[in-house]
Motif scaffolding. Structure first.
Motif, PDB file in Angstrom:
ATOM      1  N   ARG A  42       0.717  -1.153   0.042  1.00 41.95           N
ATOM      2  CA  ARG A  42       0.392   0.034  -0.267  1.00 41.95           C
ATOM      3  C   ARG A  42       1.078   1.469   0.303  1.00 41.95           C
ATOM      4  O   ARG A  42       0.118   2.659  -0.340  1.00 41.95           O
ATOM      5  N   ASN A  43       2.450   0.888   0.384  1.00 38.00           N
ATOM      6  CA  ASN A  43       3.207   1.931   1.028  1.00 38.00           C
ATOM      7  C   ASN A  43       4.008   1.675  -1.021  1.00 38.00           C
ATOM      8  O   ASN A  43       4.910   3.132  -0.186  1.00 38.00           O
ATOM      9  N   ASN A  44       3.995   1.071  -1.301  1.00 34.23           N
ATOM     10  CA  ASN A  44       4.718   0.997  -2.021  1.00 34.23           C
ATOM     11  C   ASN A  44       6.343   1.555  -1.901  1.00 34.23           C
ATOM     12  O   ASN A  44       7.581   2.487  -2.417  1.00 34.23           O
ATOM     13  N   HIS A  45       6.505   0.281  -0.582  1.00 31.62           N
ATOM     14  CA  HIS A  45       7.895   0.702  -0.172  1.00 31.62           C
ATOM     15  C   HIS A  45       9.017  -1.100  -1.271  1.00 31.62           C
ATOM     16  O   HIS A  45       8.081  -1.814  -1.656  1.00 31.62           O
ATOM     17  N   PRO A  46      10.449  -0.410  -1.361  1.00 26.67           N
ATOM     18  CA  PRO A  46      10.922  -1.289  -2.407  1.00 26.67           C
ATOM     19  C   PRO A  46      11.520  -2.364  -1.328  1.00 26.67           C
ATOM     20  O   PRO A  46      12.567  -2.849  -0.631  1.00 26.67           O
ATOM     21  N   LEU A  47      10.698  -3.573  -0.612  1.00 24.94           N
ATOM     22  CA  LEU A  47      11.002  -4.367   0.300  1.00 24.94           C
ATOM     23  C   LEU A  47       9.690  -5.728   0.074  1.00 24.94           C
ATOM     24  O   LEU A  47       9.008  -5.117  -0.400  1.00 24.94           O
ATOM     25  N   ARG A  48      10.523  -6.679  -0.256  1.00 25.51           N
ATOM     26  CA  ARG A  48       9.286  -8.340  -0.100  1.00 25.51           C
ATOM     27  C   ARG A  48       9.638  -8.486   0.995  1.00 25.51           C
ATOM     28  O   ARG A  48      10.698  -8.578   1.718  1.00 25.51           O
ATOM     29  N   VAL A  49       8.737  -9.517   1.182  1.00 29.45           N
ATOM     30  CA  VAL A  49       8.385 -10.347   2.148  1.00 29.45           C
ATOM     31  C   VAL A  49       8.570 -12.109   1.320  1.00 29.45           C
ATOM     32  O   VAL A  49       8.051 -11.860   0.520  1.00 29.45           O
ATOM     33  N   MET A  50       9.530 -12.989   2.736  1.00 33.32           N
ATOM     34  CA  MET A  50       9.717 -14.548   2.442  1.00 33.32           C
ATOM     35  C   MET A  50       9.806 -14.844   3.873  1.00 33.32           C
ATOM     36  O   MET A  50      10.260 -14.650   4.667  1.00 33.32           O
ATOM     37  N   HIS A  51       8.438 -15.994   3.737  1.00 31.17           N
ATOM     38  CA  HIS A  51       8.628 -17.109   4.938  1.00 31.17           C
ATOM     39  C   HIS A  51      10.549 -17.395   5.249  1.00 31.17           C
ATOM     40  O   HIS A  51      11.084 -18.045   4.156  1.00 31.17           O
ATOM     41  N   ILE A  52      10.718 -17.717   6.598  1.00 33.41           N
ATOM     42  CA  ILE A  52      12.107 -18.115   6.253  1.00 33.41           C
ATOM     43  C   ILE A  52      11.941 -20.495   5.754  1.00 33.41           C
ATOM     44  O   ILE A  52      13.253 -20.005   4.858  1.00 33.41           O
ATOM     45  N   ALA A  53      11.162 -20.655   5.842  1.00 26.40           N
ATOM     46  CA  ALA A  53      10.993 -21.564   5.220  1.00 26.40           C
ATOM     47  C   ALA A  53      11.799 -22.169   3.298  1.00 26.40           C
ATOM     48  O   ALA A  53      11.846 -22.586   3.113  1.00 26.40           O
ATOM     49  N   GLU A  54      11.073 -20.329   2.968  1.00 28.24           N
ATOM     50  CA  GLU A  54      11.234 -20.265   1.587  1.00 28.24           C
ATOM     51  C   GLU A  54      13.086 -20.218   1.334  1.00 28.24           C
ATOM     52  O   GLU A  54      13.557 -20.119   0.389  1.00 28.24           O
ATOM     53  N   ILE A  55      12.956 -18.963   2.571  1.00 28.78           N
ATOM     54  CA  ILE A  55      14.705 -19.764   2.119  1.00 28.78           C
ATOM     55  C   ILE A  55      15.882 -19.751   2.686  1.00 28.78           C
ATOM     56  O   ILE A  55      16.747 -20.704   1.530  1.00 28.78           O
ATOM     57  N   LEU A  56      15.349 -21.073   3.422  1.00 31.13           N
ATOM     58  CA  LEU A  56      16.173 -22.513   4.124  1.00 31.13           C
ATOM     59  C   LEU A  56      16.006 -23.267   2.467  1.00 31.13           C
ATOM     60  O   LEU A  56      16.896 -24.269   2.361  1.00 31.13           O
ATOM     61  N   ASN A  57      14.593 -23.114   1.673  1.00 32.68           N
ATOM     62  CA  ASN A  57      14.637 -23.780   0.474  1.00 32.68           C
ATOM     63  C   ASN A  57      15.469 -23.283  -0.533  1.00 32.68           C
ATOM     64  O   ASN A  57      15.522 -24.246  -1.180  1.00 32.68           O
ATOM     65  N   HIS A  58      16.102 -22.004  -0.193  1.00 32.88           N
ATOM     66  CA  HIS A  58      16.191 -21.944  -2.115  1.00 32.88           C
ATOM     67  C   HIS A  58      17.971 -22.102  -2.773  1.00 32.88           C
ATOM     68  O   HIS A  58      18.564 -21.973  -2.019  1.00 32.88           O
ATOM     69  N   SER A  59      18.203 -22.585  -3.103  1.00 31.79           N
ATOM     70  CA  SER A  59      19.756 -22.414  -3.664  1.00 31.79           C
ATOM     71  C   SER A  59      19.937 -22.101  -5.543  1.00 31.79           C
ATOM     72  O   SER A  59      18.421 -21.967  -6.495  1.00 31.79           O
ATOM     73  N   ILE A  60      21.022 -21.756  -5.874  1.00 33.01           N
ATOM     74  CA  ILE A  60      21.276 -20.873  -6.941  1.00 33.01           C
ATOM     75  C   ILE A  60      22.448 -21.940  -7.858  1.00 33.01           C
ATOM     76  O   ILE A  60      22.904 -22.637  -6.918  1.00 33.01           O
TER      77      ILE A  60
END
Length: 245
Positions: A227-245
């Motif tokens: 609603r306030n157009n902030h340059p941030l996003r949210v991610m649950h910690i499970a999504e980060i811990l499951n993330h790989s590149i």
């Protein structure tokens, strides 16, 4: 061990990717995961609103769905806290006691039961950790600033092992975001102001992604960010811990 995967109703309906990430993460860790298809809400919304008697049916259904598992694991500190602390409204049968004693928030299960912190994840971003009240002060997932205890944080222990992740220091690292379930409905103005304060703390400290172990809090913050157009996003910690590149 047989683990029953508990996916809270709001995650099932609004953030299914969090549920999928939780499942994939547990499977990567070699856990035998089962998903009881008859599961419903744990009863927390009714209980938080003072309708505990009306919540008994939902609580009992939860017990029936999960009573056969060695552990119950879910990606929501507030829901797990409700199960452990507020299922005292039910008759304390062996099944109820086992469910209450063996329910774990995801990070707590990984660190305390599986004994792991480095999960092989990669996430090259500046991350701010929001510590939810239920997880921090209810489940004791970390030390609180108002107490003179030795410092610890279950969530930080996991995030610090993620390759490329820079965990940013916050000015008020364990302050409430203002969500509080139905509090955000009945005390909207206070809830919004508290949420904006938390977001500003992350902005002031160079955060790119806000994470946490309770997506109800993240949902509240995400709404304010959008609603306030902030340059941030949210991610649950499970999504980060499951993330790989």
């Amino acid at each position: 061990m047989k683990v029953g995967l508990f996916i809270p109703c709001y995650i099932n309906q609004l953030y299914p990717k969090v549920g999928i990430a939780t499942l994939e993460l547990l499977e990567k860790l070699g856990v035998e995961v089962y998903y009881p298809t008859g599961q419903t809400c744990c009863g927390q919304p009714l209980g938080n609103s003072g309708y505990e008697e009306d919540a008994k049916g939902a609580c009992q259904v939860f017990v029936e769905n999960f009573k056969e598992y060695d552990y119950i694991v879910g990606p929501s500190g507030s829901c797990i806290h409700h199960i452990k602390e507020h299922f005292d409204i039910l008759e304390q049968t062996d099944a109820v006691i086992n469910v209450r004693n063996n329910s774990y928030e995801l990070c707590e299960f990984i660190v305390k039961v599986l004994g792991k912190t480095n999960l092989g994840a990669s996430f090259p971003h500046k991350v701010g950790l929001h510590k939810s009240c239920h997880g921090l002060r209810g489940l004791k997932l970390g030390s609180c600033s108002e107490r003179m205890d030795d410092y610890y944080s279950t969530e930080e222990a996991l995030l610090k092992e993620v390759k490329g992740l820079e965990l940013m220091s916050l000015t008020r690292k364990d302050e409430c975001c203002g969500f509080g379930g139905t509090f955000s409905v009945f005390e909207e103005a206070i809830s919004v102001k508290m949420g904006k304060d938390r977001i500003q703390d992350h902005l002031d400290n160079g955060v790119e992604v806000i994470t946490g172990a309770d997506h109800s809090c993240l949902m509240h913050l995400d709404g304010l960010l959008n609603r306030n157009n902030h340059p941030l996003r949210v991610m649950h910690i499970a999504e980060i811990l499951n993330h790989s590149i």
